[in-house]
Design an enzyme around this catalytic site. Structure first.
Site, mmCIF file in Angstrom:
data_model
loop_
_atom_site.group_PDB
_atom_site.id
_atom_site.type_symbol
_atom_site.label_atom_id
_atom_site.label_comp_id
_atom_site.label_asym_id
_atom_site.label_seq_id
_atom_site.Cartn_x
_atom_site.Cartn_y
_atom_site.Cartn_z
ATOM 1 N N PRO A 1 1.199 -6.493 -10.253
ATOM 2 C CA PRO A 1 1.902 -6.837 -11.489
ATOM 3 C C PRO A 1 2.376 -5.598 -12.233
ATOM 4 C CG PRO A 1 -0.449 -6.909 -11.882
ATOM 5 C CD PRO A 1 -0.270 -6.569 -10.411
ATOM 6 N N PRO B 1 12.955 -11.158 -0.146
ATOM 7 C CA PRO B 1 11.808 -11.452 0.722
ATOM 8 C C PRO B 1 11.041 -10.196 1.115
ATOM 9 C CG PRO B 1 13.803 -12.549 1.497
ATOM 10 C CD PRO B 1 14.221 -11.556 0.470
ATOM 11 N N GLU C 1 0.824 -1.204 0.000
ATOM 12 C CA GLU C 1 0.000 0.000 0.000
ATOM 13 C C GLU C 1 0.863 1.260 0.000
ATOM 14 O OE1 GLU C 1 -2.294 -3.374 1.703
ATOM 15 O OE2 GLU C 1 -0.306 -2.535 2.085
ATOM 16 N N GLU D 1 14.888 -0.776 -2.180
ATOM 17 C CA GLU D 1 15.805 -0.949 -3.302
ATOM 18 C C GLU D 1 15.226 -1.829 -4.409
ATOM 19 O OE1 GLU D 1 20.246 -0.454 -1.762
ATOM 20 O OE2 GLU D 1 19.387 -2.359 -1.095
#
Length: 421
Positions: free
Chosen positions: A320, A252, A54, A295
């Site tokens: 996406p 992750p 978000e 990053e």
């Protein structure tokens, strides 16, 4: 509202008790609304984004507000420490959101005195929104998402739903289906702005990666959750056995899982380096563990293929639009409810590859390790998502926010007063 407050008090009080025992002091004080007032004389805007996704989707809105109204003070709240860290990495004033109980919420409002609250996507906390409305603090919700299951849940508490809907001054839904559900729950039509998909505003930053990896042979596993790294690593290891020139960037979702993810990487037997440890990857490095915040543009720039995290396990799938904007060929799992219209468009256009198992992913990696195939897939993805790029509705949001805060420049009115039509 009485029963919600009773339930919230039970649940959040137990959570607060755990914080006093296990959490750092800053987590407890921020969650309980025990804060220090911010300096400055300009209006303070409270922007809330639940987590990384978000917050990232609101980046262009944040940039626009800061560039148009330098006098506006911006305070970002999040639900997760990871998102708070991300916001701070952008140079923003960021804290954890107050728990949705009268005490923390009112302490927060008494200290901060926000001119308005902007909620990103789907964080409709009843205490927070109604408390703002009672104090005359306008509430804006942008890119709002309401799933069918969430609408059913709200429908079971119609009085509470009406109170929350009445607290909202302006809402732009993420898609037409969400807008219809908000209307059904009681949101007044005159408070609904044009459909606005914040994630569709994703743009490729001018990021130059220093990784010594050939882009076409590099897979990025982006924002993965627990249970996805095992699948990605198993699939990649098998693909690498056939194509030793393949490389993997594993990023992750939550950097705090570094040690756990490192153990999974080590188990593959492949050479690796970890970003947060200061390890510099060499050309012979096979897996780069990109476990830092802020990053992701670097990793998209380095990867010709992207596996979208949150889609192999039931987290609804991350956006996406970001891999598409960076020209990275897209792979994803079956769990895509968070951006269902976008993924449906990709499936229909053949703009992505859906995988369900490690075997599927191995096959897809080997097939896509080809610049021509990557270019074909990204072209179809760009075409498929172009029709969903609905951010023009933000102009209506900026106008309403300008009226609420007394800063006409937010609406891009160089000379017009805030009450201009």
């Amino acid at each position: 509202m009485f029963f919600y407050r009773l339930l919230a008090r039970i649940l959040f009080s137990a959570y607060a008790l755990r914080l006093t025992v296990s959490a750092r002091g800053d987590v407890y004080t921020e969650r309980m609304g025990r804060l220090t007032a911010r300096e400055g004389s300009g209006p303070l805007l409270w922007l809330h984004a639940a987590s990384n996704g978000e917050l990232t989707s609101a980046r262009s809105v944040i940039d626009t507000l800061q560039s148009r109204a330098p006098g506006l003070r911006l305070l970002v709240t999040t639900n997760s420490e990871t998102a708070r860290t991300l916001a701070k990495s952008w140079g923003l004033d960021a804290i954890l959101a107050p728990l949705d109980m009268p005490g923390p919420v009112h302490r927060f409002l008494d200290t901060m005195h926000p001119a308005a609250l902007v909620v990103v996507e789907n964080e409709l906390w009843p205490e927070r929104l109604t408390a703002c409305a009672e104090r005359g603090i306008p509430v804006f919700v942008i890119g709002a998402r309401m799933s069918a299951s969430s609408a059913r849940n709200w429908g079971r508490v119609p009085d509470l739903a009406r109170q929350v809907m009445e607290s909202i001054r302006f809402l732009s839904a993420q898609d037409a289906a969400s807008e219809a559900r908000f209307r059904t729950l009681g949101l007044r039509p005159d408070r609904i702005g044009p459909v606005t998909n914040l994630k569709s505003a994703a743009k490729a930053a001018n990021a130059e990666t220093s990784l010594p990896f050939p882009r076409a042979m590099t897979l990025l596993a982006a924002s993965t959750h627990e249970g996805e790294e095992e699948v990605a690593l198993t699939a990649f290891a098998k693909a690498h056995a056939e194509r030793p020139d393949l490389r993997l960037i594993l990023a992750p979702r939550h950097p705090r899982r570094r040690d756990q993810v490192e153990r999974l990487i080590t188990a593959t037997g492949l050479s690796h380096a970890t970003r947060s440890r200061g390890d510099a990857p060499a050309s012979a490095t096979v897996i780069y563990h990109a476990d830092t915040m802020g990053e992701m543009d670097l990793w998209y720039a380095a990867a010709g293929m992207t596996l979208v995290g949150g889609s192999l396990v039931d987290h609804g799938g991350h956006t996406p639009f970001e891999p598409a904007a960076h020209g990275s060929a897209m792979l994803h799992g079956p769990h895509t409810s968070n951006s269902a219209p976008a993924y449906d468009a990709l499936r229909q256009a053949g703009g992505s590859v859906e995988v369900k198992t490690a075997e599927d992913l191995t096959t897809a990696i080997l097939s896509l390790a080809d610049p021509g195939k990557q270019a074909h897939l990204t072209r179809r993805a760009t075409e498929a998502l172009a029709g969903l790029a609905t951010t023009n509705g933000l102009d209506h949001f900026y106008i309403e926010l300008a009226r609420a805060t007394g800063l006409p420049d937010i609406a891009n009115w160089p000379e017009a007063p805030c009450n201009s039509p």
